[in-house]
Design a protein around this motif. Sequence first.
Motif, PDB file in Angstrom:
ATOM      1  N   GLY A  64       0.814  -1.204   0.000  1.00  0.00           N
ATOM      2  CA  GLY A  64       0.000   0.000   0.000  1.00  0.00           C
ATOM      3  C   GLY A  64       0.847   1.254   0.000  1.00  0.00           C
ATOM      4  O   GLY A  64       1.964   1.290  -0.515  1.00  0.00           O
ATOM      5  N   LEU A  65       0.319   2.296   0.593  1.00  0.00           N
ATOM      6  CA  LEU A  65       0.934   3.627   0.555  1.00  0.00           C
ATOM      7  C   LEU A  65       2.252   3.641   1.328  1.00  0.00           C
ATOM      8  O   LEU A  65       2.281   3.434   2.540  1.00  0.00           O
ATOM      9  CB  LEU A  65      -0.043   4.647   1.147  1.00  0.00           C
ATOM     10  N   ARG A  66       3.349   3.903   0.604  1.00  0.00           N
ATOM     11  CA  ARG A  66       4.677   4.010   1.205  1.00  0.00           C
ATOM     12  C   ARG A  66       5.532   4.942   0.348  1.00  0.00           C
ATOM     13  O   ARG A  66       5.547   4.775  -0.872  1.00  0.00           O
ATOM     14  CB  ARG A  66       5.366   2.646   1.272  1.00  0.00           C
ATOM     15  N   PRO A  67       6.261   5.875   0.961  1.00  0.00           N
ATOM     16  CA  PRO A  67       6.132   6.287   2.353  1.00  0.00           C
ATOM     17  C   PRO A  67       4.854   7.093   2.553  1.00  0.00           C
ATOM     18  O   PRO A  67       4.186   7.463   1.578  1.00  0.00           O
ATOM     19  CB  PRO A  67       7.363   7.158   2.561  1.00  0.00           C
ATOM     20  N   VAL A  68       4.552   7.374   3.796  1.00  0.00           N
ATOM     21  CA  VAL A  68       3.404   8.208   4.123  1.00  0.00           C
ATOM     22  C   VAL A  68       3.913   9.597   4.458  1.00  0.00           C
ATOM     23  O   VAL A  68       4.786   9.758   5.318  1.00  0.00           O
ATOM     24  CB  VAL A  68       2.614   7.631   5.305  1.00  0.00           C
TER      25      VAL A  68
END
Length: 303
Positions: free
Chosen positions: A136-140
């Motif tokens: 999923g979302l990386r980095p945030v």
Amino acid sequence: MTGYRGRFAPTPSGALHFGSLIAALASFLDARRAGGHWLLRIEDIDPPRCPPGAADTILRQLEAFGLHWDGPVRWQHGRDEAYEAALERLRSQGLAYPCSCSRKQWRDLPIYPGWCRHGVREPGKPLAWRLRSDKGLRPVTWQDRLFGTQRFDPVELGDVVLKRKDELWAYQLAVVIDDADQGITDVVRGFDLLDNTPWQRQLQHALGLTEPRYLHLPLVMNRDGQKLSKQNLAPALPEEERAVRPLLHRALAMLDQAPPETLALAPAAEQLDWAIAHWDVDRIRPEAARPAAAADMAATYPP
């Protein structure tokens, strides 16, 4: 009203204390200054931690300080269907997995090492559900309104629990689903929750939910350098008007709003009227915590 929708979301594990007041007051003022809504959500998804009567005490305390919310109170209990639907979506994306591991098994490690990512290690044992931080979302990244640009790799925080082995829902999933369901645009809360935001952003991204703006506030520390909390026996907020007035004034000062001394004993409504008109986030010093000396004053309530 504007499109601003803020909220205060306490866990009813006990009465509110001065640290709670700082968070409630700041979120209230931010919403009111913006001409928006301020909602109240009672996060009671962990019944063993919520003694009878604690939620009622919280409602009375907020009312005593003049912090009146808009609309009905939202209760998290009974929201199982919404949380289960979200968990199923995460499972279908390969972002949530069952885990048999206990905290004791990885107590010597800084974070959970993801042992069950590719299959349950001990079938037949009770299972929790975890979020895969490596997908999923990386980095945030996000722009905190007080602390500026934030950047985290969720892998460094580990795979957070979404549903516990005892079938109770965990905070990270519930808060994301309820913020979205209530249309929350702005989250104002303590600095201790800043490093929870990466998991919550991952969940928002995976579930296609809108990202709120975040404002994390400096924590109030006791004389021992510990965060004021129920666990550290911070005294409960009073409900008597003569005690509320000076304490509200102290809270405004702790938020660096420089309330005039002439307001120190004024009714809560008068102090809040002044505070709404003068609320300025830019006044707040970007510190993770307030000095113990200031907290000593704030934690000692008038007799």
